[in-house]
Design a protein around this motif. Sequence first.
Motif, PDB file in Angstrom:
ATOM      1  N   THR A   1       6.293  -5.131   8.576  1.00  0.00           N
ATOM      2  CA  THR A   1       6.080  -6.569   8.603  1.00  0.00           C
ATOM      3  C   THR A   1       4.789  -6.916   9.327  1.00  0.00           C
ATOM      4  O   THR A   1       4.034  -7.785   8.902  1.00  0.00           O
ATOM      5  CB  THR A   1       7.275  -7.265   9.287  1.00  0.00           C
TER       6      THR A   1
ATOM      7  N   LEU B   1       9.300  -8.000   4.690  1.00  0.00           N
ATOM      8  CA  LEU B   1      10.351  -7.387   5.499  1.00  0.00           C
ATOM      9  C   LEU B   1      11.311  -6.606   4.605  1.00  0.00           C
ATOM     10  O   LEU B   1      11.846  -7.144   3.647  1.00  0.00           O
ATOM     11  CB  LEU B   1      11.126  -8.479   6.242  1.00  0.00           C
TER      12      LEU B   1
ATOM     13  N   THR C   1      14.438  -5.863   3.772  1.00  0.00           N
ATOM     14  CA  THR C   1      15.768  -6.353   4.126  1.00  0.00           C
ATOM     15  C   THR C   1      16.861  -5.325   3.844  1.00  0.00           C
ATOM     16  O   THR C   1      17.877  -5.295   4.530  1.00  0.00           O
ATOM     17  CB  THR C   1      16.083  -7.656   3.369  1.00  0.00           C
TER      18      THR C   1
ATOM     19  N   VAL D   1      17.091  -3.229   6.862  1.00  0.00           N
ATOM     20  CA  VAL D   1      17.660  -3.971   7.985  1.00  0.00           C
ATOM     21  C   VAL D   1      19.173  -4.083   7.834  1.00  0.00           C
ATOM     22  O   VAL D   1      19.921  -3.972   8.802  1.00  0.00           O
ATOM     23  CB  VAL D   1      17.015  -5.368   8.105  1.00  0.00           C
TER      24      VAL D   1
ATOM     25  N   SER E   1      15.887  -5.639  20.508  1.00  0.00           N
ATOM     26  CA  SER E   1      16.471  -6.200  19.288  1.00  0.00           C
ATOM     27  C   SER E   1      17.782  -5.512  18.921  1.00  0.00           C
ATOM     28  O   SER E   1      18.762  -6.168  18.547  1.00  0.00           O
ATOM     29  CB  SER E   1      15.476  -6.082  18.121  1.00  0.00           C
TER      30      SER E   1
ATOM     31  N   LEU F   1      17.334  -9.313  14.100  1.00  0.00           N
ATOM     32  CA  LEU F   1      16.141  -9.990  13.589  1.00  0.00           C
ATOM     33  C   LEU F   1      15.695 -11.176  14.439  1.00  0.00           C
ATOM     34  O   LEU F   1      14.710 -11.830  14.094  1.00  0.00           O
ATOM     35  CB  LEU F   1      16.395 -10.470  12.155  1.00  0.00           C
TER      36      LEU F   1
ATOM     37  N   VAL G   1      12.003 -11.254  15.169  1.00  0.00           N
ATOM     38  CA  VAL G   1      11.094 -10.770  14.126  1.00  0.00           C
ATOM     39  C   VAL G   1       9.799 -11.571  14.091  1.00  0.00           C
ATOM     40  O   VAL G   1       8.752 -11.065  13.683  1.00  0.00           O
ATOM     41  CB  VAL G   1      11.796 -10.789  12.746  1.00  0.00           C
TER      42      VAL G   1
ATOM     43  N   ILE H   1      11.369 -15.205   7.068  1.00  0.00           N
ATOM     44  CA  ILE H   1      12.588 -14.760   6.381  1.00  0.00           C
ATOM     45  C   ILE H   1      13.252 -15.821   5.516  1.00  0.00           C
ATOM     46  O   ILE H   1      14.188 -15.509   4.768  1.00  0.00           O
ATOM     47  CB  ILE H   1      13.629 -14.250   7.400  1.00  0.00           C
TER      48      ILE H   1
ATOM     49  N   THR I   1      21.437 -16.133   9.498  1.00  0.00           N
ATOM     50  CA  THR I   1      20.311 -15.368  10.035  1.00  0.00           C
ATOM     51  C   THR I   1      19.122 -16.289  10.289  1.00  0.00           C
ATOM     52  O   THR I   1      18.450 -16.185  11.321  1.00  0.00           O
ATOM     53  CB  THR I   1      19.902 -14.240   9.067  1.00  0.00           C
TER      54      THR I   1
ATOM     55  N   VAL J   1      17.470 -16.894  14.011  1.00  0.00           N
ATOM     56  CA  VAL J   1      16.046 -16.650  14.260  1.00  0.00           C
ATOM     57  C   VAL J   1      15.366 -17.917  14.762  1.00  0.00           C
ATOM     58  O   VAL J   1      14.565 -17.883  15.702  1.00  0.00           O
ATOM     59  CB  VAL J   1      15.365 -16.122  12.981  1.00  0.00           C
TER      60      VAL J   1
END
Length: 270
Positions: free
Chosen positions: A90, A96, A98, A101, A136, A166, A169, A204, A214, A218
């Motif tokens: 990233t 990203l 995903t 992740v 994280s 995340l 991020v 994201i 999410t 974030v």
Amino acid sequence: MPSDGHKQYAVADVVPETQLADMVVGDDKHALCRGFRLTPQIIDRFKNWGVTGLPIRGPGFKNDPTPTGDAWEENYELSVGMLRRSFEVTRNGQELPTKEVHEITNQCLESLLTSSNVKKALQALRRFDDYTFYHSVNVGIIAGILGRWLGYKRPALEELVLGGLLHDVGKTQLPLAIVNKAGKLTAAELRLMRQHPLLGYELIKGFTDLPRSTQAIVLQHHERQDGSGYPYGCTGDKIHTFAKIVAIADFYDAITSDRVYRRRLVPLKA
């Protein structure tokens, strides 16, 4: 390739929760340590790594499904390594990853749900330095632990772990000199640092394979109940419940980590 010192089992015959009897090197980038407890996702990945046989520990492993301290730390280290690669991608301007992740989330969640000794897990987390990637993973696991204490089931726990992984991020969009600065930030640097929730949200928000929670985590993990947080000064019910849980996990991990200007607190006091 796995070691020849132990009986080899075909990858197709290996079931989740079994442990490696020796180190396995899949390719130039992937290696799993002895004692690592396998998840469905990792077993599936062996096919892509070109591994056909695995050294598995002898009879008795099914009678002890709780990860040992060493296995827990090995899962933790693997999760950190995978997250580091995702963040580096990233930072270099690419999208990203995903899928990876999600795999990290499952890795953390498997460790969480199969561990009957939460205190030992929390103490293990504190053996490592507090920098963005370790932090994280810590926050993701701690958020999952809080979620389990609150009675959430698997889907919600997965969202909490994913959001915790995340939550920072957006820092991949900031200069490393500011992110890794040991001393106090200047007023200008602090203003820039406080942009990371917005930067992360922008990064994201277009991903359809990430849950809406999410995005909220974030964006809102630095908001506070009384409106003293940022970036928008939201209050009370305007802050997503999962963002509140991750905020607590974030703060807990921060105050139980050594900083240049203060010593860490012991977990009980924290």
